[in-house]
Design an enzyme around this catalytic site. Structure first.
Site, mmCIF file in Angstrom:
data_model
loop_
_atom_site.group_PDB
_atom_site.id
_atom_site.type_symbol
_atom_site.label_atom_id
_atom_site.label_comp_id
_atom_site.label_asym_id
_atom_site.label_seq_id
_atom_site.Cartn_x
_atom_site.Cartn_y
_atom_site.Cartn_z
ATOM 1 C CE LYS A 37 -7.296 41.201 -42.913
ATOM 2 N NZ LYS A 37 -8.054 41.264 -41.658
ATOM 3 C CG ASP A 64 -6.391 39.228 -39.253
ATOM 4 O OD1 ASP A 64 -5.533 38.910 -38.402
ATOM 5 O OD2 ASP A 64 -6.623 40.403 -39.589
ATOM 6 C CE LYS A 66 -5.091 41.764 -36.174
ATOM 7 N NZ LYS A 66 -6.232 41.720 -37.103
ATOM 8 C CG ASP A 69 -6.785 32.271 -24.231
ATOM 9 O OD1 ASP A 69 -6.425 32.063 -23.058
ATOM 10 O OD2 ASP A 69 -7.978 32.372 -24.571
ATOM 11 C CB THR A 119 -0.929 48.892 -39.856
ATOM 12 O OG1 THR A 119 -2.213 48.309 -40.002
ATOM 13 C CG2 THR A 119 0.124 47.942 -40.365
ATOM 14 N NE ARG A 211 -10.749 50.445 -43.754
ATOM 15 C CZ ARG A 211 -10.264 50.958 -42.636
ATOM 16 N NH1 ARG A 211 -11.006 51.765 -41.916
ATOM 17 N NH2 ARG A 211 -9.049 50.665 -42.231
HETATM 18 O O1 C5P Z 1 -9.457 48.383 -44.914
HETATM 19 P P1 C5P Z 1 -7.977 48.184 -44.742
HETATM 20 O O2 C5P Z 1 -7.242 48.081 -46.073
HETATM 21 O O3 C5P Z 1 -7.367 49.190 -43.797
HETATM 22 O O4 C5P Z 1 -7.867 46.741 -44.076
HETATM 23 C C1 C5P Z 1 -6.708 46.248 -43.499
HETATM 24 C C2 C5P Z 1 -7.039 44.946 -42.857
HETATM 25 O O5 C5P Z 1 -5.845 44.433 -42.262
HETATM 26 C C3 C5P Z 1 -8.076 45.027 -41.743
HETATM 27 O O6 C5P Z 1 -8.840 43.841 -41.819
HETATM 28 C C4 C5P Z 1 -7.262 45.061 -40.477
HETATM 29 O O7 C5P Z 1 -7.930 44.418 -39.412
HETATM 30 C C5 C5P Z 1 -6.043 44.245 -40.869
HETATM 31 N N1 C5P Z 1 -4.812 44.485 -40.137
HETATM 32 C C6 C5P Z 1 -4.180 45.714 -40.062
HETATM 33 N N2 C5P Z 1 -3.017 45.865 -39.353
HETATM 34 C C7 C5P Z 1 -2.468 44.793 -38.748
HETATM 35 C C8 C5P Z 1 -3.092 43.545 -38.813
HETATM 36 C C9 C5P Z 1 -4.258 43.434 -39.539
HETATM 37 O O8 C5P Z 1 -4.664 46.677 -40.639
HETATM 38 N N3 C5P Z 1 -1.312 44.926 -38.114
#
Ligand code: C5P
Length: 239
Positions: A37, A64, A66, A69, A119, A211
């Site tokens: 991603k 990603d 998002k 516009d 999330t 992460r």
């Molecule tokens: O590091 P982590 O596992 O929290 O990463 C989650 C990834 O998913 C991040 O890149 C974050 O921007 C993305 N994301 C999210 N919730 C959403 C859409 C995307 O955490 N609803």
């Protein structure tokens, strides 16, 4: 039921602003992770050049960005993305935005995923936005149904909402779940996280993990451990 290969379903979030570091993760995860991603942290400086380099290495790409516009701008931008060979692209789950994105992708293989709610959003954040007396789950479901109606290919939704979305939209509408935390991993600000097993049991089609892999002492073994857990969970739902 056809056997699911967890390697097809794990997406690693390459959330670093540094191209060299991103390249290093891609190399380090060779043979383990094949779906990456690319979000706003990395894309801002590395742009389409990095995305094309991933595709040239045979990787799958989830862009990603998002998009949010006016319809003409979204349609035109999505058309450009559809020419890159990217697999997934996110847009906000607003009706005009989603309709324009679906038009923009045309007959290409690009799949449009709608972001229902981030999330890290909780009920108190919704109240701040003026969305009173609604819990995040309700808002997610409402927006997911709208995404389905608009012809999107799926949604981004936390594992907590995956099963109800699957029930309401039918099998082929994808649920891609970020905020996945293996047992014992740090929450890192995610408020509605689930374990890989819980996400799969709930019906999530793809898991996005950042992460817990990126910050692990050994990202490769962290990813392998998640794949093992996913494999177990798939076996469980296949029987
Ligand atoms: O590091 P982590 O596992 O929290 O990463 C989650 C990834 O998913 C991040 O890149 C974050 O921007 C993305 N994301 C999210 N919730 C959403 C859409 C995307 O955490 N609803």
């Amino acid at each position: 039921m056809e056997k699911i290969n967890p390697k097809e379903r794990l997406i690693f979030a390459l959330d670093t602003p540094v191209r060299k570091e991103a390249d290093r993760y891609v190399d380090e995860l060779e043979g383990v992770v094949k779906f990456f991603k690319v979000g706003i942290i990395l894309h801002t400086l590395t742009g389409a050049g990095f995305v094309s380099s991933l595709i040239n290495k045979g990787k799958k790409v989830f862009l990603d960005l998002k998009y949010f516009d006016i319809a003409d701008t979204v349609r035109y931008a999505v058309r450009q993305v559809s020419r890159l060979g990217v697999d997934f692209l996110t847009v906000h789950a607003d009706r005009q935005v989603m309709k324009a994105a679906v038009e923009g992708k045309g007959s290409s293989d690009l799949r449009i995923l709608a972001v229902t709610l981030l999330t890290d959003i909780a009920a108190s954040d919704l109240r701040d936005m003026g969305i009173i007396d609604r819990d995040p789950g309700e808002v997610v479901l409402r927006r997911a149904k709208m995404a389905f109606e608009c012809g999107c290919d799926g949604v981004i939704a936390s594992g907590k909402e995956a099963s109800i979305i699957k029930e309401e939209t039918g099998g082929s509408f994808l649920v891609v779940t970020p905020g996945v935390r293996p047992a014992g991993a740090a929450a890192d600000g995610q408020k509605r996280f689930v374990t890989p097993t819980e996400a799969i049991r709930a019906g999530a089609d793809y898991l996005v993990v950042g992460r817990p892999i990126k910050n692990a002492p050994d990202p490769r073994s962290a990813a392998l451990k998640i794949l093992e857990e996913m494999d177990q969970a798939y076996k469980e739902i296949e029987v």
